[in-house]
Write an enzyme that holds these catalytic residues in place. Structure first.
Site, PDB file in Angstrom:
ATOM      1  N   LYS A 170       0.800  -1.145   0.018  1.00  0.00           N
ATOM      2  CA  LYS A 170       0.195   0.168  -0.096  1.00  0.00           C
ATOM      3  C   LYS A 170       0.904   1.129   0.186  1.00  0.00           C
ATOM      4  O   LYS A 170       1.632   1.670   1.012  1.00  0.00           O
ATOM      5  CB  LYS A 170      -0.793  -0.028   1.238  1.00  0.00           C
ATOM      6  N   SER A 224       5.230   8.418   9.297  1.00  0.00           N
ATOM      7  CA  SER A 224       5.214   9.535  10.288  1.00  0.00           C
ATOM      8  C   SER A 224       5.255   8.335  11.780  1.00  0.00           C
ATOM      9  O   SER A 224       4.891   7.471  11.743  1.00  0.00           O
ATOM     10  CB  SER A 224       4.043  10.226  10.484  1.00  0.00           C
ATOM     11  N   GLU A 243      10.060   2.478  10.571  1.00  0.00           N
ATOM     12  CA  GLU A 243      11.077   3.603  10.196  1.00  0.00           C
ATOM     13  C   GLU A 243      10.280   4.930  10.245  1.00  0.00           C
ATOM     14  O   GLU A 243       9.576   5.032   9.247  1.00  0.00           O
ATOM     15  CB  GLU A 243      11.837   3.168   8.775  1.00  0.00           C
ATOM     16  N   CYS A 277      13.928  11.393   5.839  1.00  0.00           N
ATOM     17  CA  CYS A 277      13.892  10.979   7.095  1.00  0.00           C
ATOM     18  C   CYS A 277      15.347  11.269   7.666  1.00  0.00           C
ATOM     19  O   CYS A 277      15.462  11.384   9.099  1.00  0.00           O
ATOM     20  CB  CYS A 277      13.489   9.706   7.310  1.00  0.00           C
ATOM     21  N   GLU A 374      10.005  16.995  14.399  1.00  0.00           N
ATOM     22  CA  GLU A 374      10.459  16.863  13.012  1.00  0.00           C
ATOM     23  C   GLU A 374       9.521  17.655  11.882  1.00  0.00           C
ATOM     24  O   GLU A 374       8.359  17.723  12.075  1.00  0.00           O
ATOM     25  CB  GLU A 374      10.068  15.255  12.533  1.00  0.00           C
TER      26      GLU A 374
HETATM   27  O1  TXE Z   1       2.750  10.411   6.854  1.00  0.00           O
HETATM   28  P1  TXE Z   1       1.809   9.152   7.186  1.00  0.00           P
HETATM   29  P2  TXE Z   1       2.403  11.697   5.922  1.00  0.00           P
HETATM   30  C1  TXE Z   1       6.507  12.035   8.368  1.00  0.00           C
HETATM   31  C2  TXE Z   1       6.817  13.772   8.336  1.00  0.00           C
HETATM   32  C3  TXE Z   1       5.772  14.226   7.534  1.00  0.00           C
HETATM   33  C4  TXE Z   1       4.667  13.400   8.177  1.00  0.00           C
HETATM   34  C5  TXE Z   1       3.359  13.301   7.556  1.00  0.00           C
HETATM   35  O2  TXE Z   1       7.448  14.205   9.397  1.00  0.00           O
HETATM   36  O3  TXE Z   1       5.723  15.606   7.602  1.00  0.00           O
HETATM   37  O4  TXE Z   1       5.209  12.353   8.486  1.00  0.00           O
HETATM   38  O5  TXE Z   1       3.689  12.644   6.270  1.00  0.00           O
HETATM   39  C6  TXE Z   1      -0.138   5.558   5.568  1.00  0.00           C
HETATM   40  N1  TXE Z   1      -2.583   2.736   8.981  1.00  0.00           N
HETATM   41  N2  TXE Z   1       7.148  11.270   7.492  1.00  0.00           N
HETATM   42  O6  TXE Z   1       0.981  12.199   6.096  1.00  0.00           O
HETATM   43  O7  TXE Z   1       0.669   9.561   7.325  1.00  0.00           O
HETATM   44  C7  TXE Z   1      -0.182   6.318   4.284  1.00  0.00           C
HETATM   45  O8  TXE Z   1      -1.338   6.145   3.459  1.00  0.00           O
HETATM   46  C8  TXE Z   1      -1.847   2.495   8.187  1.00  0.00           C
HETATM   47  C9  TXE Z   1       8.608  10.756   7.634  1.00  0.00           C
HETATM   48  O9  TXE Z   1       2.390  11.331   4.421  1.00  0.00           O
HETATM   49  O10 TXE Z   1       2.611   8.391   8.285  1.00  0.00           O
HETATM   50  C10 TXE Z   1       1.286   6.451   3.722  1.00  0.00           C
HETATM   51  O11 TXE Z   1       1.271   5.244   2.663  1.00  0.00           O
HETATM   52  N3  TXE Z   1      -1.234   3.166   7.247  1.00  0.00           N
HETATM   53  C11 TXE Z   1       8.895   9.653   6.778  1.00  0.00           C
HETATM   54  C12 TXE Z   1       2.157   5.982   4.694  1.00  0.00           C
HETATM   55  O12 TXE Z   1       1.341   5.425   6.229  1.00  0.00           O
HETATM   56  C13 TXE Z   1      -1.479   4.313   7.327  1.00  0.00           C
HETATM   57  C14 TXE Z   1       8.262   9.611   5.529  1.00  0.00           C
HETATM   58  C15 TXE Z   1       2.808   7.276   5.509  1.00  0.00           C
HETATM   59  O13 TXE Z   1       1.900   8.331   5.641  1.00  0.00           O
HETATM   60  C16 TXE Z   1      -2.539   5.077   8.386  1.00  0.00           C
HETATM   61  C17 TXE Z   1       6.925  10.164   5.294  1.00  0.00           C
HETATM   62  C18 TXE Z   1      -2.902   4.099   9.142  1.00  0.00           C
HETATM   63  N4  TXE Z   1      -3.795   4.484  10.198  1.00  0.00           N
HETATM   64  C19 TXE Z   1       6.620  11.045   6.312  1.00  0.00           C
HETATM   65  N5  TXE Z   1      -2.282   6.369   8.199  1.00  0.00           N
HETATM   66  C20 TXE Z   1      10.091   9.231   6.791  1.00  0.00           C
HETATM   67  N6  TXE Z   1      10.374   8.175   8.034  1.00  0.00           N
HETATM   68  O14 TXE Z   1      10.782   9.259   5.961  1.00  0.00           O
HETATM   69  C21 TXE Z   1      -1.589   6.547   7.009  1.00  0.00           C
HETATM   70  N7  TXE Z   1      -1.221   5.629   6.307  1.00  0.00           N
END
Ligand code: TXE
Length: 482
Positions: A170, A224, A243, A277, A374
């Site tokens: 996904k 996140s 991660e 990240c 972050e």
């Molecule tokens: O992250 P999300 P977002 C951090 C960074 C950024 C913030 C928000 O600080 O500003 O996160 O980004 C899926 N159950 N990073 O909103 O929501 C979602 O569809 C299962 C750091 O993009 O965490 C996507 O596929 N899955 C990071 C994935 O999770 C769920 C890189 C990431 O989305 C879900 C990205 C749920 N309940 C953002 N909710 C890094 N480590 O590099 C969402 N998703």
């Protein structure tokens, strides 16, 4: 154009769709199905049905598929990189790097098909043989972000497949087109139906099914901290790898090569518009060189050209979406309110697109929110220190522990940093970014747990079975027989 999901070897249409937007132009570039939890269930069922056959395919044969994927990615590298720039904004050079990382990891993991080592060891009893061997886990749920939309899925899928697992993938709803193109390559490489399933849509909607579906045995998530926490609370007894980002710092000591350090800080802070990240968002600078170094950073940051990542003249692309640019804007405001000194940037720019100027705050105190949370955007905080011990104390005074770096010519200070910094990765005289696929990647503290890449990436997607073979012909009892 309306695209499909890929379940059980077939491209499947959806009922409702969401849009994928180019963050530089705000134009729609594709539409993807908003999957329901029933779609997700079908994908999981298909992965479960394919598991027995894939698991019993000899690993070197599974690896041939990975080799082929690497080859096809090489052929489509430029097209994929352009899609990536259009879909998430990073400049073309960096997008090519992302595709190259995917090629490298498929090549590396293909090699694992002829290793997947366990080990043999001694036994405390006579005529008894002891060894370990690797077995797949089962169906793996892979949830990926948008910032490395081809490389991060590639890290997870390559390791999962070579170990004999099947997959439900996904991707982030910000980058479904990149993900779909990777799946097209996987299909073309001859990976059998059901082994890789691709489901698009809202994380909140599908996350529930992935985390609670009992047929999924392992979840690998990059994203996140908040989502990671939600997953770990809902996943029950599944194996979970997380991660979750960082608040990475670069220490610059008074004996550092300042030209080299300034280049590294600017690349770490503003590469990928700060959306890695491993991005450097804190620079921890020795008081003796602070003013000089601050001026060097200011000059370099001012020279960076913002724009559409497809243009050769662009150094820094847009942020990924509207929420991201609003989040960064709010942190610029927080920095001002906390009393940090804004030395450049600090605002949105451009009539269209999600552009934010490379921003540097000076006189940042280690406990300010801009030095702790972050931001995931082009904001750098300069924190002043007087000694290596104080620098390490500042470096470690955060909840995350992913990447870190020190610039110094003094081996003693470098080794002190290597030993004492609390992070999964430490660079010496190099920036916080630049992971290579054959080394472990991951962090400690609230960055999460588990490692991807290299042999530890194989550990994430396999179970070690311990095997004892007793050929003594009698009942031998470990720890009990003399
Ligand atoms: O992250 P999300 P977002 C951090 C960074 C950024 C913030 C928000 O600080 O500003 O996160 O980004 C899926 N159950 N990073 O909103 O929501 C979602 O569809 C299962 C750091 O993009 O965490 C996507 O596929 N899955 C990071 C994935 O999770 C769920 C890189 C990431 O989305 C879900 C990205 C749920 N309940 C953002 N909710 C890094 N480590 O590099 C969402 N998703």
């Amino acid at each position: 154009m309306k695209h499909s999901m890929y379940i059980d070897g077939k491209w499947v249409k959806g009922q409702n769709f969401f849009l994928s937007i180019n963050p530089a132009t705000e134009d729609t570039i594709a539409e993807f199905p908003s999957a329901t939890s029933d779609d997700m269930k079908r994908a999981v069922d298909s992965a479960e049905a394919a598991f027995d056959s894939w698991k019993s395919t000899p690993a070197p044969k599974r690896a041939l598929c990975l080799q082929k994927i690497a080859q096809l990615l090489r052929e489509r590298k430029e097209e994929l990189a352009r899609t990536e720039t259009q879909e998430m904004g990073k400049v073309l050079k960096e997008a090519r790097g992302d595709v190259q990382e995917a090629i490298d990891v498929f090549d590396y993991m293909a090699g694992e098909g002829r290793r997947l080592f366990g080990h043999t060891t001694t036994s405390e009893l006579q005529k008894k043989f002891a060894m370990t061997l690797r077995q797949p886990i089962g169906v793996c749920g892979l949830i990926t972000p948008w910032n490395f939309p081809i490389a991060i899925p590639a890290w997870k899928i390559s390791a999962a497949l070579v170990c004999g697992n099947t997959v439900v993938f996904k991707p982030s709803s910000d980058t479904p087109l990149c993900a779909m193109k990777l799946v097209e390559v996987i299909e073309k490489a001859g990976v059998p139906p059901g082994v890789v399933n691709f489901v698009t849509g809202s994380g909140k909607e599908l996350g529930k099914e992935i985390t609670s579906n009992k047929k999924i045995r392992c979840i690998s998530f990059t994203g996140s901290k908040e989502t990671g926490e939600w997953i770990i609370q809902n996943a029950g007894l599944k194996k979970v790898g997380l991660e979750l980002g960082g608040k990475n710092g670069i220490i610059v000591m008074d004996d550092a090569n300042l030209r080299l350090a300034a280049e590294g800080v600017i690349w770490g802070a503003f590469g990928t518009t700060g959306q890695r990240c491993t991005a450097a968002s804190r620079v921890i600078v020795h008081t003796a060189i602070k003013d000089k170094f601050e001026k060097m950073l200011w000059e370099k940051a001012k020279a960076l050209r913002l724009g559409d990542g497809l243009k050769d003249t662009t150094d820094v692309g847009p942020l990924v979406n509207k929420q991201a640019v609003e989040k960064v804007e709010s942190y610029a405001q927080i920095g001002r309110e906390e009393g940090a000194k804004l030395i450049c940037g600090g605002k949105r720019t451009g009539l269209k697109g999600y552009f934010f100027e490379p921003t540097i705050f000076s006189n940042v105190q280690k406990d300010m929110r801009i030095a702790q949370e972050e931001i995931f955007g082009p904001i750098l905080s300069i924190i002043e220190i007087r000694s290596i011990d104080e620098a390490i104390n500042v470096m470690n005074g955060i909840e995350y522990g992913l990447s870190s770096s020190i610039y110094t010519q003094d081996i003693n200070k470098a080794m002190t940093a290597v030993e004492q910094i609390e992070a999964g990765i430490t660079y010496v005289n190099s920036s916080t970014i630049g992971a290579e696929v054959h080394l472990p990647f991951g962090g400690i503290k609230h960055t999460g747990h588990g490692r991807e890449g290299g042999i530890l990436g194989i550990d994430e997607f396999s179970e070690m079975k311990t095997v004892y073979i007793d050929y003594s012909g009698k009942l031998q009892k470990a720890q009990i027989d003399d």
